[in-house]
Design an enzyme around this catalytic site. Sequence first.
Site, mmCIF file in Angstrom:
data_model
loop_
_atom_site.group_PDB
_atom_site.id
_atom_site.type_symbol
_atom_site.label_atom_id
_atom_site.label_comp_id
_atom_site.label_asym_id
_atom_site.label_seq_id
_atom_site.Cartn_x
_atom_site.Cartn_y
_atom_site.Cartn_z
ATOM 1 N N ASN A 3 0.879 -1.174 0.000
ATOM 2 C CA ASN A 3 0.000 0.000 0.000
ATOM 3 C C ASN A 3 0.915 1.222 0.000
ATOM 4 O O ASN A 3 1.494 1.568 1.027
ATOM 5 C CB ASN A 3 -0.885 -0.004 1.257
ATOM 6 C CG ASN A 3 -1.686 1.282 1.391
ATOM 7 O OD1 ASN A 3 -1.797 2.056 0.439
ATOM 8 N ND2 ASN A 3 -2.249 1.521 2.572
ATOM 9 N N TRP A 4 1.016 1.836 -1.171
ATOM 10 C CA TRP A 4 1.954 2.969 -1.300
ATOM 11 C C TRP A 4 1.431 4.238 -0.631
ATOM 12 O O TRP A 4 2.150 5.212 -0.506
ATOM 13 C CB TRP A 4 2.240 3.246 -2.776
ATOM 14 C CG TRP A 4 3.095 2.203 -3.449
ATOM 15 C CD1 TRP A 4 3.621 1.064 -2.891
ATOM 16 C CD2 TRP A 4 3.531 2.199 -4.824
ATOM 17 N NE1 TRP A 4 4.354 0.365 -3.830
ATOM 18 C CE2 TRP A 4 4.317 1.037 -5.012
ATOM 19 C CE3 TRP A 4 3.335 3.071 -5.907
ATOM 20 C CZ2 TRP A 4 4.906 0.731 -6.249
ATOM 21 C CZ3 TRP A 4 3.911 2.759 -7.131
ATOM 22 C CH2 TRP A 4 4.689 1.598 -7.296
ATOM 23 N N LYS A 5 0.163 4.228 -0.258
ATOM 24 C CA LYS A 5 -0.475 5.436 0.308
ATOM 25 C C LYS A 5 -0.220 6.621 -0.616
ATOM 26 O O LYS A 5 -0.128 6.437 -1.829
ATOM 27 C CB LYS A 5 0.033 5.693 1.726
ATOM 28 C CG LYS A 5 -0.023 4.460 2.616
ATOM 29 C CD LYS A 5 0.090 4.821 4.066
ATOM 30 C CE LYS A 5 0.323 3.564 4.877
ATOM 31 N NZ LYS A 5 -0.090 3.711 6.252
ATOM 32 N N HIS A 38 -9.579 1.080 4.534
ATOM 33 C CA HIS A 38 -8.315 1.291 5.265
ATOM 34 C C HIS A 38 -8.601 2.220 6.446
ATOM 35 O O HIS A 38 -9.417 3.136 6.343
ATOM 36 C CB HIS A 38 -7.265 1.901 4.332
ATOM 37 C CG HIS A 38 -5.898 1.897 4.932
ATOM 38 N ND1 HIS A 38 -5.495 2.835 5.849
ATOM 39 C CD2 HIS A 38 -4.850 1.046 4.785
ATOM 40 C CE1 HIS A 38 -4.253 2.562 6.231
ATOM 41 N NE2 HIS A 38 -3.838 1.487 5.590
ATOM 42 N N GLU A 78 -7.108 4.645 7.587
ATOM 43 C CA GLU A 78 -6.927 6.083 7.318
ATOM 44 C C GLU A 78 -8.156 6.660 6.625
ATOM 45 O O GLU A 78 -8.497 7.827 6.834
ATOM 46 C CB GLU A 78 -5.641 6.295 6.487
ATOM 47 C CG GLU A 78 -4.405 6.076 7.352
ATOM 48 C CD GLU A 78 -3.179 5.562 6.612
ATOM 49 O OE1 GLU A 78 -3.116 5.644 5.379
ATOM 50 O OE2 GLU A 78 -2.265 5.065 7.308
ATOM 51 N N GLU A 84 -5.613 -5.124 10.284
ATOM 52 C CA GLU A 84 -4.629 -4.072 10.504
ATOM 53 C C GLU A 84 -4.932 -3.344 11.811
ATOM 54 O O GLU A 84 -5.744 -2.401 11.829
ATOM 55 C CB GLU A 84 -4.676 -3.058 9.354
ATOM 56 C CG GLU A 84 -4.348 -3.639 8.005
ATOM 57 C CD GLU A 84 -3.681 -2.600 7.111
ATOM 58 O OE1 GLU A 84 -2.582 -2.867 6.630
ATOM 59 O OE2 GLU A 84 -4.251 -1.516 6.921
ATOM 60 N N GLY A 133 2.156 2.134 10.625
ATOM 61 C CA GLY A 133 3.105 3.232 10.484
ATOM 62 C C GLY A 133 3.772 3.645 11.787
ATOM 63 O O GLY A 133 4.402 4.699 11.864
ATOM 64 N N SER A 179 3.134 -2.330 10.270
ATOM 65 C CA SER A 179 4.586 -2.364 10.490
ATOM 66 C C SER A 179 5.198 -3.731 10.199
ATOM 67 O O SER A 179 6.151 -4.130 10.864
ATOM 68 C CB SER A 179 4.935 -1.877 11.901
ATOM 69 O OG SER A 179 4.488 -0.537 12.076
ATOM 70 N N GLY A 201 2.780 -1.165 4.235
ATOM 71 C CA GLY A 201 2.860 0.260 3.948
ATOM 72 C C GLY A 201 4.299 0.677 3.712
ATOM 73 O O GLY A 201 4.859 0.502 2.631
ATOM 74 N N GLY A 202 4.920 1.205 4.745
ATOM 75 C CA GLY A 202 6.267 1.786 4.627
ATOM 76 C C GLY A 202 7.277 0.895 3.926
ATOM 77 O O GLY A 202 8.020 1.348 3.042
HETATM 78 C C1 PEP Z 1 -0.857 0.160 5.856
HETATM 79 O O1 PEP Z 1 -0.892 1.340 5.598
HETATM 80 O O2 PEP Z 1 -1.750 -0.578 5.421
HETATM 81 C C2 PEP Z 1 0.254 -0.354 6.659
HETATM 82 C C3 PEP Z 1 0.184 -1.583 7.106
HETATM 83 O O3 PEP Z 1 1.274 0.505 6.889
HETATM 84 P P1 PEP Z 1 2.688 0.160 7.617
HETATM 85 O O4 PEP Z 1 3.179 -1.127 7.027
HETATM 86 O O5 PEP Z 1 3.569 1.315 7.273
HETATM 87 O O6 PEP Z 1 2.402 0.035 9.061
#
Ligand code: PEP
Length: 249
Positions: free
Chosen positions: A9-11, A95, A97, A166, A172, A211, A232-233
């Site tokens: 997930n590049w956000k 998601h 967010e 999640e 994040g 994470s 994500g990251g």
């Molecule tokens: C996400 O945004 O779905 C996510 C899991 O982010 P991260 O891996 O950065 O925690």
Amino acid sequence: MRTKLIAGNWKMNGSLADNEQLCKAILAGMNTSQTAGVAVCAPAVYLSQLQNLLSGTAIALGSQDISSHEKGAFTGELSAAMLKEFGVRYAIVGHSERRQYHGETDTAVALKAKAALAAGITPIVCVGESLAERESDKTEEVVKRQLAAVIHENGHCISEIVVAYEPVWAIGTGKTATPEMAQAVHAVLRAQLHAASSVAAERVQILYGGSMNAANAASLLSMADIDGGLIGGAALKAADFLSIIAAAN
Ligand code: PEP
């Protein structure tokens, strides 16, 4: 036996130049005999670029959202049919967010999943509790409520979804659920799917997100009900993303 799925997930990250470099590095580093599915969910403006870069490769394309409406006066939204034209195979829905910053309700998320399924796009349905909810022992109640809405709206199609657990406090933040903590929630979700349909329980991939990184992926992915990751990251760095893909194979 469910195959694993690793979805990035590049956000709201990327640029034409960075996307090209990242995709080329991931493709170059992927093992041709890998069994895990791989996807990247990119900002909508880059879907056309990524359709060209990824068509015919082992990386599937995903969007980060989808409209529940077919067409019409919904400024700023993108329909499932539009996304489909750009080669989109997965759409993240719900998601945290989007739930948090855009007020998406459980029902809105369920209707997005329905619109995706109707167009042949696999929704990656995100569920997860906040820190306050975990600390007040509401994790199970929250994730079951979120998934129940999706099951309610989607009936027998429920076996076609992907679920991503999640925990909001892990996204994040660098804090990861332990494999045992994640597995416990995945087992709850699996049982809920089973109550709806034994086929769904067998087929639906339940990803962990929060994470996940090169160091913790293997232990999370070794758990019985963790069928992959939503990343994500670590999906923005080719070497890290490749390590996670390798851990899923
Ligand atoms: C996400 O945004 O779905 C996510 C899991 O982010 P991260 O891996 O950065 O925690």
